[in-house]
Scaffold this motif. Structure first.
Motif, PDB file in Angstrom:
ATOM      1  N   THR A 293     -14.309 -42.778  73.255  1.00 20.63           N
ATOM      2  CA  THR A 293     -14.414 -42.451  71.828  1.00 20.63           C
ATOM      3  C   THR A 293     -13.749 -41.092  71.599  1.00 20.63           C
ATOM      4  O   THR A 293     -13.411 -40.395  72.551  1.00 20.63           O
ATOM      5  CB  THR A 293     -15.891 -42.350  71.377  1.00 20.63           C
ATOM      6  N   ASN A 294     -13.586 -40.756  70.351  1.00 23.20           N
ATOM      7  CA  ASN A 294     -13.098 -39.417  70.007  1.00 23.20           C
ATOM      8  C   ASN A 294     -14.248 -38.533  69.559  1.00 23.20           C
ATOM      9  O   ASN A 294     -14.054 -37.556  68.840  1.00 23.20           O
ATOM     10  CB  ASN A 294     -12.030 -39.502  68.904  1.00 23.20           C
ATOM     11  N   ALA A 295     -15.454 -38.873  69.982  1.00 21.38           N
ATOM     12  CA  ALA A 295     -16.639 -38.100  69.589  1.00 21.38           C
ATOM     13  C   ALA A 295     -16.565 -36.691  70.165  1.00 21.38           C
ATOM     14  O   ALA A 295     -15.985 -36.461  71.220  1.00 21.38           O
ATOM     15  CB  ALA A 295     -17.897 -38.805  70.092  1.00 21.38           C
ATOM     16  N   TYR A 296     -17.159 -35.758  69.431  1.00 23.59           N
ATOM     17  CA  TYR A 296     -17.357 -34.418  69.978  1.00 23.59           C
ATOM     18  C   TYR A 296     -18.330 -34.545  71.155  1.00 23.59           C
ATOM     19  O   TYR A 296     -19.277 -35.342  71.094  1.00 23.59           O
ATOM     20  CB  TYR A 296     -18.004 -33.492  68.940  1.00 23.59           C
ATOM     21  N   VAL A 297     -18.113 -33.775  72.198  1.00 19.73           N
ATOM     22  CA  VAL A 297     -19.044 -33.768  73.328  1.00 19.73           C
ATOM     23  C   VAL A 297     -19.702 -32.389  73.343  1.00 19.73           C
ATOM     24  O   VAL A 297     -19.050 -31.374  73.601  1.00 19.73           O
ATOM     25  CB  VAL A 297     -18.333 -34.052  74.663  1.00 19.73           C
ATOM     26  N   VAL A 298     -20.989 -32.363  73.004  1.00 18.37           N
ATOM     27  CA  VAL A 298     -21.720 -31.096  72.886  1.00 18.37           C
ATOM     28  C   VAL A 298     -22.700 -30.976  74.053  1.00 18.37           C
ATOM     29  O   VAL A 298     -23.597 -31.802  74.203  1.00 18.37           O
ATOM     30  CB  VAL A 298     -22.476 -31.017  71.538  1.00 18.37           C
ATOM     31  N   PRO A 299     -22.527 -29.929  74.899  1.00 21.49           N
ATOM     32  CA  PRO A 299     -23.478 -29.719  75.989  1.00 21.49           C
ATOM     33  C   PRO A 299     -24.739 -29.028  75.459  1.00 21.49           C
ATOM     34  O   PRO A 299     -24.683 -28.254  74.504  1.00 21.49           O
ATOM     35  CB  PRO A 299     -22.712 -28.792  76.944  1.00 21.49           C
TER      36      PRO A 299
END
Length: 194
Positions: free
Chosen positions: A136-142
């Motif tokens: 996906t092009n989702a943001y990946v937030v740690p």
């Protein structure tokens, strides 16, 4: 945010706030719209509700299938739009649901370790986080939860900046490699804020 989610959030906040002091850092790092893969370490059973009450957006969690069979709890977590995953297997239905949620602009909450840490240290992440990040092009937030959960103690919940995975996506990196990158960012948050 649904009315039930808002109500549940307020109830959970009302129950947990007298017991723990929550210090939330980096809420502004959570994009206000668009799909988000929110990846956190896992130190306690309270982690999902704590992320749910501290994240500025509604979070749908992938949760172990066994929880959905617990009377009352199963119905509540379904209402909160959590969905089951069969641990230890490639659960195609759970993967499909997660991809759909992210592509529709929702927030998918994952604990990439797959289980709670027994010693409080960050464990190795499973490839699922990398799979969702790459597909996906989702943001990946740690996210880092820094405890321990002791009565009246401070529990920190730290949201990091979205991880730039463009290079990994372009180079067709593997899911395990991307998961390792995500886990590295979670570890950095733990180290910076403990």
């Amino acid at each position: 945010m649904t009315a039930f989610y808002s109500l549940a959030r307020n109830v959970v906040r009302g129950v947990l706030s007298p017991l723990y002091r929550f210090e939330v850092i980096g809420k502004e790092n959570v994009p206000s719209e668009g799909g988000i893969l929110l990846c956190s370490n896992h130190i306690d059973n309270l982690d999902p509700p704590v992320v749910g009450i501290t994240c500025p957006r509604k979070v749908s969690f992938m949760a172990k299938e066994e929880l959905f069979k617990v009377p009352v709890l199963g119905g509540i977590i379904r209402q909160l739009q959590a969905f089951p995953v069969k641990r230890g297997l490639s659960d195609r239905e759970a993967l499909r649901k997660g991809l759909k949620l992210l592509k529709e602009g929702g927030v998918l909450g994952l604990f990439p370790e797959g289980t709670r840490s027994k010693n409080g240290q960050l464990g190795k992440g499973l490839a699922g986080a990398g799979f969702f990040a790459l597909r996906t092009n989702a943001y990946v937030v740690p996210c880092a939860i820094i405890g321990p959960y002791k009565k009246f103690a401070t529990v920190k919940v730290v949201y990091g900046k979205p991880i730039d995975l463009a290079e990994y996506r372009e180079n067709r990196a593997g899911a395990e490699e991307v998961t390792a990158v995500i886990m590295g960012e979670i570890q950095k948050l733990i180290d910076q804020h403990k």
